[in-house]
Scaffold this active site. Sequence first.
Site, PDB file in Angstrom:
ATOM      1  N   LYS A   1       6.323  -2.685   2.667  1.00 45.93           N
ATOM      2  CA  LYS A   1       5.603  -3.617   3.548  1.00 45.93           C
ATOM      3  C   LYS A   1       6.073  -5.048   3.240  1.00 45.93           C
ATOM      4  O   LYS A   1       7.145  -5.450   3.666  1.00 45.93           O
ATOM      5  CB  LYS A   1       4.100  -3.429   3.382  1.00 45.93           C
ATOM      6  CG  LYS A   1       3.613  -2.081   3.926  1.00 45.93           C
ATOM      7  CD  LYS A   1       2.119  -1.907   3.821  1.00 45.93           C
ATOM      8  CE  LYS A   1       1.636  -0.669   4.552  1.00 45.93           C
ATOM      9  NZ  LYS A   1       2.173   0.593   4.039  1.00 45.93           N
TER      10      LYS A   1
ATOM     11  N   HIS B  34      -1.575  -3.298   0.934  1.00 49.28           N
ATOM     12  CA  HIS B  34      -1.782  -4.396   1.871  1.00 49.28           C
ATOM     13  C   HIS B  34      -2.232  -5.666   1.150  1.00 49.28           C
ATOM     14  O   HIS B  34      -3.013  -6.462   1.689  1.00 49.28           O
ATOM     15  CB  HIS B  34      -2.789  -3.988   2.942  1.00 49.28           C
ATOM     16  CG  HIS B  34      -2.243  -2.974   3.904  1.00 49.28           C
ATOM     17  ND1 HIS B  34      -1.474  -3.328   4.994  1.00 49.28           N
ATOM     18  CD2 HIS B  34      -2.330  -1.620   3.918  1.00 49.28           C
ATOM     19  CE1 HIS B  34      -1.132  -2.229   5.656  1.00 49.28           C
ATOM     20  NE2 HIS B  34      -1.622  -1.184   5.010  1.00 49.28           N
TER      21      HIS B  34
ATOM     22  N   SER C 288      -6.847  -1.302   5.322  1.00 50.60           N
ATOM     23  CA  SER C 288      -5.875  -1.743   6.314  1.00 50.60           C
ATOM     24  C   SER C 288      -6.372  -1.739   7.750  1.00 50.60           C
ATOM     25  O   SER C 288      -5.849  -2.483   8.580  1.00 50.60           O
ATOM     26  CB  SER C 288      -4.606  -0.883   6.212  1.00 50.60           C
ATOM     27  OG  SER C 288      -4.900   0.475   6.469  1.00 50.60           O
TER      28      SER C 288
END
Length: 418
Positions: free
Chosen positions: A264, A233, A205
């Site tokens: 996320k 991610h 990330s």
Amino acid sequence: MSVFSKILSRSAVDQVRQYSAAAQSQLREVLGNQLSGIKEAGTFKAERIITSSQSTQITVQGSDKKILNFCANNYLGLANNPEIVKYSQQLLSEYGAGLSSVRFICGTQDIHKKLEQKIAQFHGREDTILYASCFDANAGIFEAILTPEDAVFSDELNHASIIDGIRLCKAKKQRYKHRNLADLEQQLRSTDARLKLIATDGVFSMDGNIAPLARIVELAKKYNALVFVDECHATGFFGATGRGTEEYDNVMGEVDIINSTLGKALGGASGGYTTGPAELISFLRQKSRPYLFSNTLPPAVVGVGLKVMDMLLSSSELTQRVQSNTQRFREAMTKAGFTIAGENHPICPVMLGDARLASTFADEMLTRGIYVIGFSYPVVPEGKARIRVQISAAHTEAEIDHAIAAFIEVGRSLKVIK
């Protein structure tokens, strides 16, 4: 008068208070000195307070002007999606605010099982187990499945939650150099462990670079090892249909264990999970401490996950949009003279080097209506400070171009580019 005061004499109470005050004073002094050092180094992390929903356009405390947000993990732009919010509110009304319990006592509802099934379907796995966060999922897996007879091989730049999770287990712990397959192979070759587990982030990330997953899978097959990937991610937006790093690197279904987050791209609320073989998931329900001793996800949060999964299972439109937006930003910024780290990923680190410069740069961007954050040590290595830009499917081309123009203006004023 309190029970405590009744039991002790007045002088004894005063003495206890005196000791407590002295200890607290010492704590304040120790921490205060360290905080001063952090501020002097230019690495103090102040929190900007958002006064609106998470979106591509937000308002922050002290200003009523709309600001373009380029630093959230809201990759698919779903954090304030009206359809998702409406469904979440519906489940809040139907199922209540929360379960007040852990799963194995009285904290499992049918919606939790439905979400686990949909996540398994999305990843093409046998089963899934939900956690309060992916940090908890990472904290709960290594200790549960690995013993002193086993060994775990971890990329040196893995996320803090993987590092902490591995620390909890009793397996032999080895770190291999970042994405260095020769180093990993040497370590695999030299072990006589029962279970061998390779642990890596799918996407790292801080840098936006990608694990060489296809080659890791090859090594795992060669040395009879398992592969664990943290896809926080990547899930939902990376790879052709958002199935993550294994899709991007053409090894769909060949990763043994996937951990990821609902907090996320998948709605931005909360929650994490492990998905993989049915026996693994069943075992984690018996042994994984963060699962056994933490309250289950509240219904409203489960509702977000369910609705997002339905959207992703029916269409890849948002995935394709974030990829297109990413390409637009990266190409224009590189052409302007900036150094952009990473590989074709919505995490686009604008490399600056100096911590104070990164902080100043971020402040200057905010005055131009662009919300970005400077990252510096200890979040990233010393000398590698950067502005981490994160692109969303919800950003329009005009918004991306506006951010690029602001970067160029600030970059020239601070002599980062010509």
